[in-house]
Design a protein around this motif. Structure first.
Motif: not given
Length: 320
Positions: A155-182
């Motif tokens: 992604i080129k927009d630096e502000e958008a990249k910074k904001e996305l980087a702060s959200l990605l851990p929440k998505v990763k956590k939900a994905y990891a928990i779903s993997l574990f529980n399946t």
């Protein structure tokens, strides 16, 4: 208002989108970024309204919008700006131009389009996740996590990249928990461990620490179980079932003082842990402290009147 037009504008990234109310005046939109949006509502014969709404990640937001006829006085306490016919046209023209700019921006930076699509996958997965339907959520979370991860790299927009980087851990956590529980424990544990190792003191990761402790206990990996237990106890205090098991082991090994210390720790962590009072009663009885033994046996019965030790305790109490 049926067929009212709503323009959702994300000013920080010069993006906007138009949606229209249905025949009952309702509107629905998923996949919005967790940002501050400006919502402009227009309808023929009515004064336009403009307000700001904060959207949080993974949260549903319901808003009610009141429109006033062109010749109707608008209550001052509602705030906002009153617009005449000329201003109304300006707002619509501005929104139209912004929509064109947004489309051009999306085509010029595919990463931003991928980011938006991935967030929509995440929002679609949430209802399944909240109902603990991890199988239903898994594929959607996978698309969200992998798409957002890819987008972050280009992604080129630096502000958008910074904001996305702060959200990605929440998505990763939900994905990891779903993997574990399946049942995909290999990849699920790997992702859970990445999260835990990156933030070992984050109390909001208590559920992850607990999963890892239980997993490593099940595979007899005492080193990793102990490692994540430290983080878990920092987050939520001692885990009562583990301290109780340690107390039982010490009692069976003929170490009543150690057993007493551990069972008191269990009760401190969970005052409703009935079996801990049974064990403490046995320890006190063995040391000759009959009044304390009686009190603990009675406490057990108050919590578990038909528990597995209830019959034996009643017999003991009758002979004391």
């Amino acid at each position: 208002m049926p067929k009212a037009k709503l323009v959702l504008r994300l000013a920080s990234r010069n993006l906007s989108k138009s949606i229209y109310a249905d025949d009952k005046g309702n509107f629905f939109q998923v996949g919005l970024e967790p940002q501050l949006f400006e919502i402009t509502t227009t309808a023929e014969g009515y004064q336009p309204t403009r307000e700001q709404v904060k959207i949080d990640l993974a949260e549903a937001v319901q808003i009610n919008i009141t429109l006033y006829r062109s010749d109707e006085a608008r209550p001052a306490e509602l705030g906002g700006v009153r617009y005449g016919a000329t201003a109304n046209r300006d707002i619509q023209n501005e929104a139209f131009v912004k929509e064109e700019d947004a489309a051009s921006s999306n085509f010029s930076d595919p990463a931003m389009k991928l980011d938006a699509e991935s967030r929509e996958f995440f929002n679609q997965a949430l209802p399944f996740y909240k109902m603990k339907d991890f199988k239903g959520a898994l594929d959607l979370f996978a698309k969200a996590y992998k798409g957002m991860s890819t987008s972050l790299q280009s992604i080129k927009d630096e502000e958008a990249k910074k904001e996305l980087a702060s959200l990605l851990p929440k998505v990763k956590k939900a994905y990891a928990i779903s993997l574990f529980n399946t049942g995909d424990t290999k990849e699920g544990v790997a992702l859970l461990a990445e999260i835990a190792n990156s933030e070992p003191d984050n109390k909001s990761n208590a559920d992850i620490f607990d999963m890892l402790v239980r997993y490593y206990e099940s595979v007899k990996d005492k080193t990793n179980a102990a490692k994540y237990l430290v983080s878990l106890e920092k987050a939520v205090g001692p885990r009562s079932d583990l301290t109780y098991n340690d107390a039982v082991a010490a009692f069976n090994d003929g170490k009543p003082a150690e057993a007493r210390m551990k069972v008191l720790k269990t009760i401190s962590a969970d005052p409703s842990f009935a079996e801990a009072y049974w064990l403490l009663g046995m320890i006190e009885y063995g040391s000759g402290n009959i009044p304390a033994a009686k009190n603990n046996f009675k406490k057990y019965l108050s919590l578990e009147p038909n528990g597995k030790y209830a019959k034996d305790i009643k017999q003991e109490l009758s002979g004391m």
